[in-house]
Each structure stands twice: as structure tokens, then as C-alpha cells.
Scaffold this active site. Structure first.
Site, PDB file in Angstrom:
ATOM      1  N   ASN A  12     -21.443  22.292  88.302  1.00 45.99           N
ATOM      2  CA  ASN A  12     -21.950  21.305  87.349  1.00 45.99           C
ATOM      3  C   ASN A  12     -22.759  22.062  86.296  1.00 45.99           C
ATOM      4  OD1 ASN A  12     -23.235  19.243  85.986  1.00 45.99           O
ATOM      5  ND2 ASN A  12     -24.558  18.638  87.708  1.00 45.99           N
ATOM      6  N   LYS A  14     -24.075  21.045  83.566  1.00 44.93           N
ATOM      7  CA  LYS A  14     -25.111  20.256  82.878  1.00 44.93           C
ATOM      8  C   LYS A  14     -25.022  20.511  81.373  1.00 44.93           C
ATOM      9  CE  LYS A  14     -27.720  20.267  87.111  1.00 44.93           C
ATOM     10  NZ  LYS A  14     -28.979  20.172  87.787  1.00 44.93           N
ATOM     11  N   HIS A 102     -25.271  11.176  89.081  1.00 43.60           N
ATOM     12  CA  HIS A 102     -26.130  12.335  89.323  1.00 43.60           C
ATOM     13  C   HIS A 102     -27.591  11.897  89.173  1.00 43.60           C
ATOM     14  CE1 HIS A 102     -28.167  16.161  88.751  1.00 43.60           C
ATOM     15  NE2 HIS A 102     -27.134  16.716  89.351  1.00 43.60           N
ATOM     16  N   GLU A 104     -29.993  13.154  87.723  1.00 42.37           N
ATOM     17  CA  GLU A 104     -30.524  13.266  86.353  1.00 42.37           C
ATOM     18  C   GLU A 104     -30.087  12.070  85.507  1.00 42.37           C
ATOM     19  OE1 GLU A 104     -29.140  17.263  85.696  1.00 42.37           O
ATOM     20  OE2 GLU A 104     -30.648  17.974  87.122  1.00 42.37           O
ATOM     21  N   GLU A 174     -27.551  15.179  97.410  1.00 41.52           N
ATOM     22  CA  GLU A 174     -28.408  16.107  96.666  1.00 41.52           C
ATOM     23  C   GLU A 174     -29.855  15.625  96.714  1.00 41.52           C
ATOM     24  OE1 GLU A 174     -26.112  18.366  93.435  1.00 41.52           O
ATOM     25  OE2 GLU A 174     -26.606  16.445  92.600  1.00 41.52           O
ATOM     26  N   GLY A 180     -32.548  22.368  91.174  1.00 46.69           N
ATOM     27  CA  GLY A 180     -33.115  23.240  90.143  1.00 46.69           C
ATOM     28  C   GLY A 180     -34.489  23.775  90.487  1.00 46.69           C
ATOM     29  N   SER A 220     -29.970  23.699  94.636  1.00 48.83           N
ATOM     30  CA  SER A 220     -30.286  25.127  94.764  1.00 48.83           C
ATOM     31  C   SER A 220     -29.334  25.880  95.698  1.00 48.83           C
ATOM     32  CB  SER A 220     -31.746  25.320  95.177  1.00 48.83           C
ATOM     33  OG  SER A 220     -32.607  24.781  94.186  1.00 48.83           O
TER      34      SER A 220
HETATM   35  P1  PGA Z   1     -28.954  23.194  91.143  1.00 51.16           P
HETATM   36  O1  PGA Z   1     -28.338  21.809  90.652  1.00 51.16           O
HETATM   37  O2  PGA Z   1     -27.871  23.935  91.899  1.00 51.16           O
HETATM   38  O3  PGA Z   1     -29.363  23.903  89.891  1.00 51.16           O
HETATM   39  O4  PGA Z   1     -30.107  22.865  92.037  1.00 51.16           O
HETATM   40  C1  PGA Z   1     -27.487  21.049  91.485  1.00 51.16           C
HETATM   41  C2  PGA Z   1     -27.073  19.775  90.800  1.00 51.16           C
HETATM   42  O5  PGA Z   1     -27.888  19.179  90.078  1.00 51.16           O
HETATM   43  O6  PGA Z   1     -25.940  19.310  90.954  1.00 51.16           O
END
Ligand code: PGA
Length: 259
Positions: A12, A14, A102, A104, A174, A180, A220
Site C-alpha cells: 500500500n 499511500k 483503511h 486512514e 491492522e 507507521g 509495521s
Molecule cells: P505500515 O502501514 O506498514 O507503514 O505500518 C500499513 C498500512 O497502513 O497498511
């Protein structure tokens, strides 16, 4: 009973990488991954909308078996929705997987379970597969509400979706506190929640569906922890953010079985 669920490793991106950078990373990845990698797992990339056409062209012209994905879409076919992209537009670009809900999108852009349910249905209607994201905040976890939050997201997200469709889709667990932040859930905690996700699917759509649906862990995921996470019996793949922006790191995650 477990069935043979082929792992799905998804990158992903982003709001990172313009279309020039996208072409470059896809080409680098294509040199690093070989037929045995694609045999062992499905690999999808989810670039920003402005990159999708370029990535599609490279994947198709170079016959790279990576699967094209998107990060988001609207649930309507068309209309006066400034800034939005419809599922039909993505289908035309040979997009196969669409990330839906997601955290976000939920937290920053206010997407509700109702929007997300409508998107799951719209994605299916356009012969693509949703990757439905669920997960709790740190406060919800500390207050012992992680499971009720996730159960609600699954129940609402899958409302009115037929069993066969549910079986073919992907749920990404998640935990928001792990996205992140570098704070990965321990393999044990991730397994416990992914197994819980499977139980929720079983309650809604029965045991066969629950045995077939693929459940990813996200938050992560890095080359150093991917193997331990993906070894867990209920973790069928990974949704990778930060580490998918560098070809070397993402390729090492895809090759987790060799570590
Ligand atoms: P990350 O993001 O691997 O940077 O923690 C995962 C995601 O948001 O799908």
C-alpha cells in the site's frame, strides 16, 4: 480445518511515489522477484490513482505477474463527486484488488461502516476483490474493546454480501497503533486477532467461508518480522505500507519463506 490459502502480500503505497518513481520501483521489483515467488504467494501493489495507468502498462507489457490494486474508490458508478474515482474506472484499468476502509480513510476522511459496506458491494459488482481493513486504536485495546470494535467493523462491512463473495475476499487486520509507528503486534497477538477475525466471519457466513477467506496482518510489517508473522496459522498475508516503498525491502518481505 485449514484449506490451502495462498498468501497475499500487498504493498500500500499511500500518497507516495509519482508515476516515474512507480515505474522504476515496479521494474526493480520485477528483477528481484522470480517465478518461485509468484508461485508461493500473490503479490499486489496499490499505487496512488495517478500512477495506476503507468503501472498497468509496465505490468502488462513486461508480463510481470504482480497484481494491480487500488487504495480506495467511491461506491457510486458516476456522478457529481469532485475528486472521487469510481469502481468502474478502476476495473477498466485491470485493477483486481481495492483496499476498502483503511483506517486512514476512516479516521482522517470520516468513512463510516455504511460507506465501507457500500464500497465492498460496488467493488464486487465490478468484478474486483475488496481488501476490507479492520483494527482497533490503542485506547480501544487498552480498554479491552479491541474485539468488539473489530467484530462490529466486520459485521457492518459484510452486511448483505453473499457467502461466496465473502469467501473470495480479503480482510486486513491492522491495529491502528501499529500502522507507521514501528510498533508491530507480536506474532502471538496478531495471530489471536486474525483467528478472532476468522471466528467473526464464521458467525456471519459459516465455517467453509471462514476457512477460505484470506486474512492479512498489517502494521509495521518489515523484512525482519514478516516471516514470524506469516508463519501464524491464521495470517494469510501482509498489507505493507512503509516497507513497500523500497523495492529491496518489499522483495525481502515477499521472500519471507526463505528467511
Ligand atoms: P505500515 O502501514 O506498514 O507503514 O505500518 C500499513 C498500512 O497502513 O497498511
Amino acid at each position: 480445518m485449514t484449506t490451502n490459502r495462498k498468501p497475499l502480500i500487498s504493498g500500500n503505497w499511500k500518497m507516495y511515489l509519482n508515476h516515474f518513481e512507480a515505474i522504476q520501483i515496479i521494474q526493480t521489483l520485477s528483477y528481484q522477484l522470480d517465478a518461485s515467488d509468484y508461485e508461493a504467494c500473490d503479490v499486489s501493489v496499490h499505487p496512488p490513482f495517478t500512477d495506476i495507468r503507468s503501472v498497468q502498462t509496465v505490468l502488462e507489457s513486461d508480463r510481470i505477474p504482480m497484481i494491480l490494486g487500488a487504495q480506495h474508490c467511491h461506491f457510486e458508478e458516476k456522478g457529481a463527486f469532485t475528486g472521487e474515482v469510481s469502481p468502474g474506472m478502476l476495473e477498466k484499468l485491470n485493477v483486481k484488488y481495492v483496499i476498502v476502509g483503511h483506517s486512514e480513510r476512516r479516521e482522517i476522511f470520516g468513512e463510516t461502516d455504511e460507506h465501507i459496506n457500500a464500497k465492498v458491494k460496488a467493488v464486487f459488482k465490478h468484478t474486483m476483490t475488496p481488501i476490507l481493513c479492520v483494527g482497533e486504536t490503542i485506547e480501544e485495546r487498552e480498554e479491552g474493546n479491541a474485539q468488539s470494535k473489530v467484530r462490529g467493523q466486520i459485521q457492518n462491512g459484510l452486511k448483505g454480501v453473499g457467502k461466496e463473495r465473502v469467501a473470495s475476499m480479503v480482510v486486513a487486520y491492522e491495529p491502528i497503533w501499529a500502522i507507521g509507528t514501528g510498533m508491530t503486534a507480536t506474532p502471538g497477538d496478531a495471530q489471536e486477532m486474525c483467528s478472532f477475525v476468522r471466528d467473526c466471519v464464521k458467525e456471519i457466513a459459516g465455517g467453509t467461508t471462514a476457512d477460505t477467506i484470506r486474512i492479512q496482518y498489517g502494521g509495521s510489517v518489515k523484512p525482519i518480522n514478516a516471516a514470524e508473522l506469516l508463519k501464524q496459522p491464521d495470517i494469510d498475508g501482509a498489507l505493507v505500507g512503509g516497507a513497500s516503498l523500497e523495492a529491496d525491502k518489499f522483495a525481502r518481505i515477499v521472500k519471507y519463506r526463505l528467511h
